[in-house]
Enzyme design. Structure first.
Site, short mmCIF file in Angstrom:
data_model
loop_
_atom_site.label_atom_id
_atom_site.label_comp_id
_atom_site.label_asym_id
_atom_site.label_seq_id
_atom_site.Cartn_x
_atom_site.Cartn_y
_atom_site.Cartn_z
N THR A 170 0.83 -1.20 0.00
CA THR A 170 0.00 0.00 0.00
C THR A 170 0.87 1.25 0.00
O THR A 170 1.96 1.27 0.59
CB THR A 170 -0.98 0.01 1.20
OG1 THR A 170 -1.49 1.32 1.36
CG2 THR A 170 -0.33 -0.42 2.49
N SER A 215 -1.14 3.92 10.34
CA SER A 215 -2.07 3.09 11.12
C SER A 215 -1.40 1.74 11.37
O SER A 215 -0.42 1.39 10.70
CB SER A 215 -3.38 2.84 10.36
OG SER A 215 -3.19 1.84 9.36
N TYR A 256 -2.67 -1.09 10.70
CA TYR A 256 -2.86 -1.88 9.47
C TYR A 256 -1.72 -1.59 8.49
O TYR A 256 -1.07 -2.50 7.96
CB TYR A 256 -4.21 -1.56 8.81
CG TYR A 256 -4.16 -1.71 7.32
CD1 TYR A 256 -4.09 -2.97 6.73
CD2 TYR A 256 -4.13 -0.59 6.48
CE1 TYR A 256 -3.99 -3.12 5.34
CE2 TYR A 256 -4.04 -0.73 5.11
CZ TYR A 256 -3.96 -2.00 4.55
OH TYR A 256 -3.85 -2.12 3.19
N HIS A 257 -1.47 -0.28 8.21
CA HIS A 257 -0.42 0.06 7.25
C HIS A 257 0.93 -0.48 7.74
O HIS A 257 1.77 -0.91 6.96
CB HIS A 257 -0.36 1.58 7.04
CG HIS A 257 -1.52 2.11 6.22
ND1 HIS A 257 -2.62 2.73 6.79
CD2 HIS A 257 -1.75 2.11 4.89
CE1 HIS A 257 -3.46 3.08 5.83
NE2 HIS A 257 -2.97 2.72 4.66
N LYS A 282 1.67 -4.00 6.78
CA LYS A 282 2.14 -4.16 5.40
C LYS A 282 3.63 -3.78 5.30
O LYS A 282 4.33 -4.31 4.44
CB LYS A 282 1.32 -3.29 4.45
CG LYS A 282 -0.19 -3.45 4.58
CD LYS A 282 -0.73 -4.66 3.88
CE LYS A 282 -1.18 -4.36 2.50
NZ LYS A 282 -2.01 -5.45 1.92
N1 USQ Z 1 -11.06 10.36 4.64
C1 USQ Z 1 -11.90 11.42 4.82
N2 USQ Z 1 -13.23 11.16 4.97
C2 USQ Z 1 -13.75 9.90 4.93
C3 USQ Z 1 -12.87 8.82 4.74
C4 USQ Z 1 -11.53 9.08 4.60
O1 USQ Z 1 -11.49 12.59 4.85
O2 USQ Z 1 -14.95 9.75 5.08
C5 USQ Z 1 -9.61 10.59 4.46
C6 USQ Z 1 -8.72 9.86 5.45
O3 USQ Z 1 -8.59 10.57 6.65
C7 USQ Z 1 -7.45 9.72 4.66
C8 USQ Z 1 -7.91 9.60 3.21
O4 USQ Z 1 -9.25 10.10 3.19
O5 USQ Z 1 -6.66 10.89 4.78
C9 USQ Z 1 -7.92 8.18 2.68
O6 USQ Z 1 -8.66 7.37 3.57
P1 USQ Z 1 -9.36 5.99 3.07
O7 USQ Z 1 -10.22 5.51 4.18
O8 USQ Z 1 -9.99 6.18 1.73
O9 USQ Z 1 -8.10 5.07 2.81
P2 USQ Z 1 -7.05 4.41 3.81
O10 USQ Z 1 -7.52 4.34 5.21
O11 USQ Z 1 -5.75 5.09 3.56
O12 USQ Z 1 -6.99 2.90 3.29
C10 USQ Z 1 -7.41 2.51 1.98
C11 USQ Z 1 -7.66 1.02 1.97
C12 USQ Z 1 -6.36 0.30 2.29
C13 USQ Z 1 -5.28 0.73 1.34
C14 USQ Z 1 -5.14 2.24 1.34
C15 USQ Z 1 -4.23 2.75 0.26
O13 USQ Z 1 -8.66 0.67 2.90
O14 USQ Z 1 -6.54 -1.09 2.20
O15 USQ Z 1 -4.06 0.17 1.74
O16 USQ Z 1 -6.43 2.83 1.04
S1 USQ Z 1 -3.32 4.14 0.81
O17 USQ Z 1 -4.22 5.13 1.36
O18 USQ Z 1 -2.60 4.67 -0.31
O19 USQ Z 1 -2.47 3.65 1.86
#
Ligand code: USQ
Length: 400
Positions: free
Chosen positions: A146, A181, A183-184, A187
């Site tokens: 990720t 996090s 979770y991250h 990975k």
């Molecule tokens: N966010 C908001 N509002 C929301 C949901 C999320 O502002 O309602 C923000 C979060 O705070 C964060 C960003 O949007 O800053 C991304 O959050 P997300 O929930 O879309 O993604 P994340 O928790 O980072 O995890 C997801 C997947 C995970 C994957 C990751 C890729 O669930 O499996 O590893 O995206 S990455 O983000 O590039 O690490």
């Protein structure tokens, strides 16, 4: 050339569409799952937006629709005997590993979910590495990593590695990680274990450091409702753009956390299918860990919400943004420049986010609006537990 492809986590949002994409391309495909995701859904009282058949029903429906077979195996990657016999019997050319707990919020609920996430993800991945080593060392492992492993450092993010000059000498390391996090972090530990396995045992591996995926369907899942993918919009399993689209459909304010300057890489679920196929067609050499940053564009969450708002307003719906208090501990304004050219060099043709694409998502979600449960949009998972108000805390005795 047709390959034998084993997909770990083949019942999930990405695993099932990946299985169909490889099967349609003429490969022999087997999927493995232990239905843990379905259990977490029950535990948290959430469900995917589109009705999801059982894995066996999905495989039967695929046979009817495509006249092709997807083999199904049920078992837990944390059970080494199961993993070893699976890999020994199937002898895959390619193993695509999605079989992990994928949610950052889930890993931050409490100690039970945190230790479960790390144990499940790290032990499962190590079992896969040992089984490849001992039973099928030629297999090419494609592991879903990720972009969140890197975090948001104040320098450019490279594709996997960083060359450091130090006191007149130079060495190339895995890029330093500052994940946000537990979770991250799981990975990150996997990445180090895979790097170790390629260095010490000469295994072949590609790690796909994927950004945030969005989208309601792929070419194959769109063929029949029984082939739908498990799209989530709740706080724990839903990703940002998918959640904003569902919120727009029911007139819920779009939940931009904090200032909304959090920048991440994003990609369409159809591009995930294309990237994984490119990785399988271009396997790493023995002893090599290839790392690709797998996303197509970067956005702040505020930009994403504004795009959804604009698309929804063109459909005649009124949409508000709410700058809800950020439940996570993360930078809300930061530098972000992540390289992502290697998959493009292999031939990826990105499907960029445009209004037509958001319209398609909104239309499909609207068709299932009666299944949306607004109560799961905010589930109050916090990165840092709320402290009792100061007045309620026992006053410490004053020093004399
Ligand atoms: N966010 C908001 N509002 C929301 C949901 C999320 O502002 O309602 C923000 C979060 O705070 C964060 C960003 O949007 O800053 C991304 O959050 P997300 O929930 O879309 O993604 P994340 O928790 O980072 O995890 C997801 C997947 C995970 C994957 C990751 C890729 O669930 O499996 O590893 O995206 S990455 O983000 O590039 O690490």
């Amino acid at each position: 050339m047709a390959q034998r492809v084993l997909i770990l986590g083949g019942d999930g949002y990405l695993g099932w569409p990946t299985a169909m994409a490889f099967s349609r391309a003429g490969h022999r495909v087997a999927v493995v799952d232990n239905f843990a995701k379905r259990q977490w859904e029950l535990e948290l009282g959430v469900r995917p937006l589109f009705p999801i058949s059982t894995l066996h029903e999905r495989a039967r429906a695929w046979r009817e629709v495509s006249e092709r077979e997807i083999e199904v195996a049920i078992g837990d990657l944390c059970d080494y005997g199961f993993v070893e016999s699976l890999i020994d019997q199937f002898r895959p050319d390619t193993i695509i590993h999605y079989g992990q707990q994928p949610s950052a919020p889930y890993s931050m609920i409490d100690v039970r979910r945190a230790t479960y996430t790390q144990r499940n993800n790290i032990v499962g991945n190590l079992n896969v590495l040992f089984a490849i080593r001992d039973k099928s060392p030629e297999s090419h492992l494609i592991k879903l990593g990720t972009m969140g492993e890197y975090g948001t450092p104040n320098i450019d993010i490279e594709e996997g590695y960083l060359t450091v000059d130090h006191n007149g000498r130079s060495h190339t390391f895995l890029y330093p990680k500052t994940p946000g996090s537990l979770y991250h972090l799981s990975k990150v530990h996997d990445s180090h274990n895979i790097h170790f396995a390629t260095r010490i045992w000469d295994l072949r591996a590609t790690e796909l450091n994927q950004g945030v995926v969005y989208g309601v369907e792929t070419d194959e899942s769109a063929l029949d409702p029984r082939l739908a993918t498990s799209f989530h919009y709740d706080e724990v399993f839903g990703t940002a753009l998918n959640r904003f689209c569902v919120q727009a459909v029911i007139g819920h304010p779009l939940t931009v956390y904090g200032k909304g300057g959090q920048t991440r890489g994003y990609l369409n679920i159809r591009d995930t299918m294309a990237c994984v196929q490119l990785a399988a067609a271009n396997p790493a050499e023995p002893g090599e860990l290839r790392i690709y940053n797998q996303f197509t564009e970067q956005f702040t969450v505020l930009e994403l919400a504004e795009r959804v708002k604009a698309a929804a307003e063109h459909m005649g719906w009124s949409v508000e943004l709410s700058h809800a208090e950020n439940p996570r501990k993360e930078s809300e304004e930061h530098y972000y420049n992540a390289k992502h050219s290697k998959l493009i060099d292999l031939g990826l043709q990105p499907r960029l986010l445009n209004e037509e694409l958001i319209d398609t998502m909104l239309a499909k979600i609207r068709d299932h609006a009666s299944r949306i449960d607004p109560s799961v949009l905010v589930q109050h998972v916090r990165w840092v537990p709320e402290r009792a108000p100061a007045a309620k805390r026992a006053a410490a005795p004053a020093r004399t």
